[in-house]
Design a protein around this motif. Structure first.
Motif, short mmCIF file in Angstrom:
data_model
loop_
_atom_site.label_atom_id
_atom_site.label_comp_id
_atom_site.label_asym_id
_atom_site.label_seq_id
_atom_site.Cartn_x
_atom_site.Cartn_y
_atom_site.Cartn_z
N HIS A 190 0.89 -1.34 0.03
CA HIS A 190 -0.12 0.06 -0.06
C HIS A 190 0.92 1.23 0.07
O HIS A 190 2.10 1.11 0.49
N PHE A 191 0.20 2.50 -0.29
CA PHE A 191 0.84 3.69 -0.13
C PHE A 191 0.07 4.68 0.70
O PHE A 191 -1.06 4.31 0.74
N ALA A 192 0.48 5.58 1.61
CA ALA A 192 -0.14 6.59 2.50
C ALA A 192 -0.11 7.76 1.93
O ALA A 192 1.05 8.19 1.42
N LEU A 193 -1.12 8.49 1.77
CA LEU A 193 -1.24 9.74 1.78
C LEU A 193 -1.71 10.92 2.72
O LEU A 193 -2.66 10.37 3.43
N THR A 194 -1.07 12.04 2.97
CA THR A 194 -1.60 12.72 4.21
C THR A 194 -2.49 13.85 3.70
O THR A 194 -2.36 14.42 2.39
N VAL A 195 -3.78 13.81 4.23
CA VAL A 195 -4.73 14.78 3.89
C VAL A 195 -5.01 15.68 4.88
O VAL A 195 -4.67 15.58 6.00
N LYS A 196 -5.50 17.01 4.60
CA LYS A 196 -5.91 18.00 5.42
C LYS A 196 -7.21 17.49 6.46
O LYS A 196 -7.17 17.84 7.78
N ALA A 226 -2.95 10.88 15.04
CA ALA A 226 -3.85 10.73 13.60
C ALA A 226 -5.02 10.23 13.28
O ALA A 226 -5.22 9.45 14.44
N LYS A 227 -5.75 10.66 12.44
CA LYS A 227 -6.81 9.85 12.05
C LYS A 227 -6.56 9.13 10.71
O LYS A 227 -5.94 9.71 10.05
N LEU A 278 -5.17 6.86 3.94
CA LEU A 278 -5.26 8.16 4.03
C LEU A 278 -5.17 8.63 5.55
O LEU A 278 -5.69 7.81 6.58
N VAL A 279 -4.28 9.60 5.95
CA VAL A 279 -3.88 10.01 7.10
C VAL A 279 -4.12 11.42 7.41
O VAL A 279 -3.60 12.42 6.27
#
Length: 145
Positions: A92-98, A125-126, A140-141
């Motif tokens: 997987h890969f993770a992306l930071t979101v606002k 984090a959420k 998504l983080v």
């Protein structure tokens, strides 16, 4: 000692290039950085393939990191990755979101999530996971601290 300078990109082979571009650009806010059709000795040597024809699209995240989508034009392999999150290798890969709640609401209409956003045990984090196009596992983080 040789050390890595920075992270360049992650490559993802897709069967439907336009669907992949739409996902990253329209759904996640990436920008198209570069699109190329590649063939010839250079790409054949790099990939250890003969007579390869591939379209590559580099997509840039707001922080500058890149995702590269690859669509092979002359290899008929259509099998989607069926790996489980616990298999060895890239999973997987993770992306930071606002704003994870807002992102979740938007994407949940189109993609299957494992669960709604959850708070990490340390409260840092959420987080949520979902399957995007081509069966990709994406995390998504939203950082809280």
């Amino acid at each position: 000692m040789h050390k890595v300078k920075d992270f360049r990109h992650i490559g993802i082979t897709v069967q439907n290039l336009q669907k992949g571009i739409n996902f990253f650009v329209k759904d996640l806010g990436f920008k198209i950085h570069k699109k190329m059709s590649e063939e010839g000795k250079y790409i054949e040597n790099m990939l250890n393939l003969h007579n390869v024809k591939v379209v590559t699209v580099k997509l840039k995240a707001p922080d500058g990191n890149l995702v590269e989508l690859l669509k092979f034009k002359n290899f008929p392999h259509k099998k989607k990755w069926q790996g489980k999150i616990f298999y060895t290798g890239p999973t997987h890969f993770a992306l930071t979101v606002k704003n994870l709640n807002s992102t979740y609401k938007k994407l949940n209409k189109k993609y299957k999530f494992n669960a709604p956003p959850q708070y990490s045990p340390d409260g840092y984090a959420k987080v949520t996971f979902f399957k995007g196009p081509e069966n990709l596992h994406i995390e998504l983080v939203e950082l809280l601290k």
